[in-house]
Write an enzyme that holds these catalytic residues in place. Structure first.
Site, PDB file in Angstrom:
ATOM      1  N   TYR A 194      -2.918   5.174 -10.794  1.00 42.84           N
ATOM      2  CA  TYR A 194      -4.560   4.898 -10.700  1.00 42.84           C
ATOM      3  C   TYR A 194      -5.343   6.400 -11.112  1.00 42.84           C
ATOM      4  O   TYR A 194      -6.418   6.396 -10.887  1.00 42.84           O
ATOM      5  CB  TYR A 194      -4.768   4.553  -9.419  1.00 42.84           C
ATOM      6  CG  TYR A 194      -3.832   3.461  -8.750  1.00 42.84           C
ATOM      7  CD1 TYR A 194      -3.897   2.247  -9.227  1.00 42.84           C
ATOM      8  CD2 TYR A 194      -3.057   3.762  -7.542  1.00 42.84           C
ATOM      9  CE1 TYR A 194      -3.327   1.213  -8.415  1.00 42.84           C
ATOM     10  CE2 TYR A 194      -2.628   2.834  -6.906  1.00 42.84           C
ATOM     11  CZ  TYR A 194      -2.515   1.367  -7.420  1.00 42.84           C
ATOM     12  OH  TYR A 194      -1.750   0.466  -6.904  1.00 42.84           O
ATOM     13  N   ARG A 250      -4.722   0.137   4.029  1.00 42.97           N
ATOM     14  CA  ARG A 250      -4.941   1.492   3.720  1.00 42.97           C
ATOM     15  C   ARG A 250      -5.786   2.254   4.757  1.00 42.97           C
ATOM     16  O   ARG A 250      -5.339   2.994   5.465  1.00 42.97           O
ATOM     17  CB  ARG A 250      -5.853   1.688   2.489  1.00 42.97           C
ATOM     18  CG  ARG A 250      -5.985   3.277   2.019  1.00 42.97           C
ATOM     19  CD  ARG A 250      -6.807   3.257   0.762  1.00 42.97           C
ATOM     20  NE  ARG A 250      -6.847   2.055  -0.377  1.00 42.97           N
ATOM     21  CZ  ARG A 250      -5.956   2.052  -1.391  1.00 42.97           C
ATOM     22  NH1 ARG A 250      -5.464   3.348  -1.254  1.00 42.97           N
ATOM     23  NH2 ARG A 250      -5.803   1.195  -2.196  1.00 42.97           N
ATOM     24  N   GLU A 270      -7.509  -8.192   7.123  1.00 44.05           N
ATOM     25  CA  GLU A 270      -6.200  -7.798   6.452  1.00 44.05           C
ATOM     26  C   GLU A 270      -6.199  -6.484   6.072  1.00 44.05           C
ATOM     27  O   GLU A 270      -6.059  -5.976   4.849  1.00 44.05           O
ATOM     28  CB  GLU A 270      -5.625  -8.662   5.291  1.00 44.05           C
ATOM     29  CG  GLU A 270      -5.834  -9.951   5.584  1.00 44.05           C
ATOM     30  CD  GLU A 270      -5.584 -10.828   4.190  1.00 44.05           C
ATOM     31  OE1 GLU A 270      -5.886 -10.338   3.381  1.00 44.05           O
ATOM     32  OE2 GLU A 270      -5.360 -11.963   4.322  1.00 44.05           O
ATOM     33  N   CYS A 297      11.121  12.168 -16.095  1.00 38.97           N
ATOM     34  CA  CYS A 297      11.036  12.430 -17.565  1.00 38.97           C
ATOM     35  C   CYS A 297      10.112  11.401 -17.972  1.00 38.97           C
ATOM     36  O   CYS A 297      10.563  10.303 -18.560  1.00 38.97           O
ATOM     37  CB  CYS A 297      12.532  12.180 -18.219  1.00 38.97           C
ATOM     38  SG  CYS A 297      13.648  13.306 -17.660  1.00 38.97           S
TER      39      CYS A 297
HETATM   40  C1  LIG Z   1      -3.798  -5.264  -0.726  1.00 39.77           C
HETATM   41  C2  LIG Z   1      -4.263  -6.514   0.063  1.00 39.77           C
HETATM   42  C3  LIG Z   1      -4.770  -6.260   1.441  1.00 39.77           C
HETATM   43  C4  LIG Z   1      -4.919  -4.752   1.820  1.00 39.77           C
HETATM   44  O1  LIG Z   1      -5.710  -3.781   1.043  1.00 39.77           O
HETATM   45  P1  LIG Z   1      -6.332  -2.324   1.705  1.00 39.77           P
HETATM   46  O2  LIG Z   1      -7.111  -1.838   0.625  1.00 39.77           O
HETATM   47  O3  LIG Z   1      -5.050  -1.669   1.842  1.00 39.77           O
HETATM   48  O4  LIG Z   1      -7.003  -2.620   3.015  1.00 39.77           O
HETATM   49  C5  LIG Z   1      -5.340  -6.960   2.015  1.00 39.77           C
HETATM   50  N1  LIG Z   1      -5.254  -8.472   1.655  1.00 39.77           N
HETATM   51  C6  LIG Z   1      -4.575  -8.898   0.581  1.00 39.77           C
HETATM   52  C7  LIG Z   1      -4.512 -10.103   0.160  1.00 39.77           C
HETATM   53  C8  LIG Z   1      -4.035  -7.695  -0.279  1.00 39.77           C
HETATM   54  O5  LIG Z   1      -3.682  -8.088  -1.619  1.00 39.77           O
END
Ligand SMILES: *Cc1c(COP(=O)(O)O)cnc(C)c1O
Length: 419
Positions: A316, A276, A273, A342
């Site tokens: 962050y 980024r 998954e 603001c």
């Molecule tokens: C945010 C998230 C990702 C992706 O994270 P990256 O750091 O952008 O690769 C994948 N799986 C789940 C469940 C997430 O919450």
């Protein structure tokens, strides 16, 4: 590894000068490079060729329909975290069978929608969610495919706000609790156990936390097998980091090799998954200098983009490289680059060494393709910026700038409050 370079002193995306796009759509705007996106997808997929896997792009990083449609075209699935994400994924042509659904707060309506879309699996985040999904599937006369999101309690050594796999985080279920939930799920009439899942955090710059997590999952998989629970999918989540300044995250090739080695011969289809690592460095935010403001202690560069457009620095303390669109040599100074919102927390950079900037100069805020536009808001009644996708010498406006009418659409004024 990106497509934003100076040519004759002017910053381009591919062959298009950013100034040309700014003349067309105004500032601020997001600009994405399609060739970079393509390269990042290929770099991620190449080491996985020959491995039974499905990459499900984490839509919360970037959910623009053009980008998602391109992901679909390249065979990627989606990791969705809301009904809205699911709607977009389906609209972009991502088949239900390539969609995984994560998130701690799925509503009954969202669950129904996902069951009806025939998604690959729900990643279950709590005991109660499992019960509700069983119930909803029963009402629809279906079986819901599920994985349990295991919280393996490993420290991803990243920012606390983007750590998700430690015992104090709200995500997933601890190892023992997961075991108990699998046994419960096995006896539920409308649940089909298909997998196991973990996602430990974001912007990881080392593979070892991933390897630790895989180790804990494997032990659990073996125990499940002893109980006669066989799985189809092993979902390893996302989280691979990128270079914002001087981080040195593993190359996707090394990440893939390390995690696949750790997984070993389990015979499960591996789900990834990534978010980024695919889109982060494929996008920038372009903004224009409104004012220079000198105080006794600081020089502020006030720009026309703020935390409503890119919240990562405020939220962050994230670092984004900032480059003048027109290359500048010569004298430099230390400045805070701040937005028009603001809030004292509205900044894009603090104490940054930059060339001397003047009103109307344009700046590129780099590495803004992930968690940029998706986190944009209308705070201070600011219309959301447009998104532009560049492919070599051509560019496409893939989202128009919001208008003031858009800002108030859906709002109504009851006459009786004015009576
Ligand atoms: C945010 C998230 C990702 C992706 O994270 P990256 O750091 O952008 O690769 C994948 N799986 C789940 C469940 C997430 O919450």
């Amino acid at each position: 590894m990106h497509d934003f370079e100076y040519r004759q002193g002017r910053l381009h995306c591919g062959e298009v000068p950013l100034e040309e796009i700014a003349e067309k759509v105004g500032t601020p705007f997001y600009c994405y490079s399609l060739p970079t996106l393509r390269r990042h997808i290929e770099a991620f997929e190449e080491p996985l060729s020959g491995v039974d896997h499905q990459t499900c792009f984490a839509m919360k990083a970037n959910a623009n329909l053009a980008i998602l449609s391109y992901m679909a075209h390249r065979g990627l699935g989606a990791d969705v975290v809301s009904g809205g994400d699911l709607y977009r994924a389906l609209k972009a042509g991502i088949p239900g069978g390539k969609i995984v659904y994560s998130g701690v707060g799925k509503t009954a309506g969202e669950i129904d929608m996902a069951i009806q879309a025939g998604i690959m699996m729900f990643n279950i985040e709590s005991a109660q969610e499992l019960e509700v999904i069983n119930e909803r599937a029963g009402m629809l006369g279906r079986k819901a495919p599920v994985s349990i999101r295991v919280n393996p309690d490993v420290d991803p050594m990243t920012h606390p706000y983007i750590s998700t796999g430690m015992k104090e985080n709200k995500f997933g279920i601890d190892v023992e609790g997961s075991m108990a939930q699998y046994l419960k799920a096995r006896d539920m009439e409308h649940i089909e156990i298909v997998g196991i899942d973990c996602h430990i955090g974001s912007q990881l710059t080392d593979v070892s936390p991933f390897i630790d997590a895989v180790g804990r999952l494997k032990m659990l998989i073996a125990r499940l097998k002893d109980h006669g629970i066989a799985l189809e999918y092993l979902d390893l989540g996302g989280g691979l980091g990128i270079t914002y300044s001087d981080e040195e995250p593993p190359h996707p090739r090394d990440y893939a090799r390390a995690v696949l080695d750790a997984v070993g011969p389990l015979g499960l289809k591996v789900i990834f998954e990534p978010g980024r690592v695919i889109v982060g460095n494929a996008g920038i935010l372009v903004t224009r200098v409104l004012y220079r403001k000198q105080t006794k202690s600081k020089t502020f560069i006030v720009v026309d983009a703020g935390m409503s457009d890119l919240i990562r620095p405020s939220l962050y303390g994230a670092y984004h490289d900032i480059r003048p669109v027109e290359e500048k040599t010569g004298e430099r100074e230390q400045v805070d680059v701040v937005g028009p919102i603001c809030e004292s927390g509205d900044f894009l950079a603090k104490n940054r060494d930059l060339p001397i900037l003047i009103r109307d100069d344009m700046l590129a805020v780099m590495s803004a393709g992930a968690y940029g536009f998706t986190m944009a808001s209308n705070y201070n009644s600011r219309p959301k910026p447009p998104e532009v996708l560049v492919d070599g010498a051509r560019y496409h406006v893939v989202l128009n700038r919001q208008t003031y009418e858009d800002l108030v659409s859906g709002e109504t004024v009851p006459e009786e409050i004015l009576a």
